[in-house]
Write a protein that holds these residues in place. Structure first.
Motif, mmCIF file in Angstrom:
data_model
loop_
_atom_site.group_PDB
_atom_site.id
_atom_site.type_symbol
_atom_site.label_atom_id
_atom_site.label_comp_id
_atom_site.label_asym_id
_atom_site.label_seq_id
_atom_site.Cartn_x
_atom_site.Cartn_y
_atom_site.Cartn_z
ATOM 1 N N ILE A 50 41.627 48.375 30.418
ATOM 2 C CA ILE A 50 40.648 47.300 30.211
ATOM 3 C C ILE A 50 39.316 47.728 30.802
ATOM 4 O O ILE A 50 39.271 48.332 31.881
ATOM 5 N N GLU A 51 38.229 47.386 30.114
ATOM 6 C CA GLU A 51 36.887 47.572 30.665
ATOM 7 C C GLU A 51 36.274 46.197 30.860
ATOM 8 O O GLU A 51 36.373 45.340 29.984
ATOM 9 N N VAL A 52 35.650 46.000 32.012
ATOM 10 C CA VAL A 52 34.916 44.764 32.272
ATOM 11 C C VAL A 52 33.440 45.120 32.369
ATOM 12 O O VAL A 52 33.076 46.107 33.011
ATOM 13 N N VAL A 53 32.599 44.324 31.682
ATOM 14 C CA VAL A 53 31.160 44.593 31.622
ATOM 15 C C VAL A 53 30.406 43.330 31.979
ATOM 16 O O VAL A 53 30.685 42.253 31.453
ATOM 17 N N LEU A 54 29.433 43.472 32.889
ATOM 18 C CA LEU A 54 28.498 42.387 33.192
ATOM 19 C C LEU A 54 27.147 42.667 32.556
ATOM 20 O O LEU A 54 26.498 41.782 32.054
ATOM 21 N N SER A 55 26.740 43.909 32.632
ATOM 22 C CA SER A 55 25.478 44.361 32.047
ATOM 23 C C SER A 55 25.565 45.879 31.955
ATOM 24 O O SER A 55 26.585 46.454 32.331
ATOM 25 N N LYS A 59 29.638 47.896 35.075
ATOM 26 C CA LYS A 59 30.862 47.951 34.288
ATOM 27 C C LYS A 59 31.832 48.930 34.923
ATOM 28 O O LYS A 59 31.428 49.871 35.610
ATOM 29 N N THR A 60 33.112 48.681 34.697
ATOM 30 C CA THR A 60 34.156 49.565 35.206
ATOM 31 C C THR A 60 35.427 49.355 34.393
ATOM 32 O O THR A 60 35.510 48.424 33.604
ATOM 33 N N ARG A 61 36.393 50.232 34.610
ATOM 34 C CA ARG A 61 37.662 50.192 33.886
ATOM 35 C C ARG A 61 38.817 50.174 34.869
ATOM 36 O O ARG A 61 38.693 50.663 35.986
ATOM 37 N N ALA A 62 39.941 49.657 34.390
ATOM 38 C CA ALA A 62 41.169 49.690 35.182
ATOM 39 C C ALA A 62 42.353 49.676 34.234
ATOM 40 O O ALA A 62 42.226 49.310 33.065
ATOM 41 N N THR A 63 43.499 50.091 34.754
ATOM 42 C CA THR A 63 44.726 50.062 33.972
ATOM 43 C C THR A 63 45.775 49.256 34.720
ATOM 44 O O THR A 63 45.749 49.167 35.951
ATOM 45 N N LEU A 73 42.516 43.837 38.065
ATOM 46 C CA LEU A 73 42.155 45.048 38.806
ATOM 47 C C LEU A 73 40.735 45.505 38.467
ATOM 48 O O LEU A 73 39.986 45.946 39.352
ATOM 49 N N ALA A 74 40.346 45.385 37.195
ATOM 50 C CA ALA A 74 38.986 45.750 36.795
ATOM 51 C C ALA A 74 37.972 44.819 37.450
ATOM 52 O O ALA A 74 36.935 45.262 37.947
#
Length: 88
Positions: A50-55, A59-63, A73-74
């Motif tokens: 999963i990637e989470v994005v604010l702007s 942004k970052t990724r987690a599994t 976790l992201a």
């Protein structure tokens, strides 16, 4: 101490997605967007990326073994990242 006291006293640890959303809203940023990037592994033990994005800058990724776990976790990782940037 009852379990509801534990939940409210440490809410950001228990629910990093809510904490990240509150952090973004307080700074007038867009709400976090979660995107499923990949599902890998065998059917009985999938791994969700999963990637989470604010702007663009946040942004970052987690599994994780479920979409919900990967999102949590992201969110936690991104929250730690932005709080570290703020403390510089």
């Amino acid at each position: 101490v009852c379990s509801s006291d534990l939940t409210t006293s440490n809410d950001s640890e228990m629910n990093p997605k809510s904490a990240l959303q509150e952090w973004a809203m307080a700074r007038k940023l867009p709400l976090p967007a979660y995107e499923l990037l990949e599902v890998s592994g065998p059917d009985h033990a999938p791994v969700f990326s999963i990637e989470v994005v604010l702007s663009d800058s946040y942004k970052t990724r987690a599994t994780g073994s479920s979409k919900k776990e990967a999102e949590r976790l992201a969110a936690r990782a991104l929250l730690q990242m932005v709080q570290k940037k703020e403390s510089l």
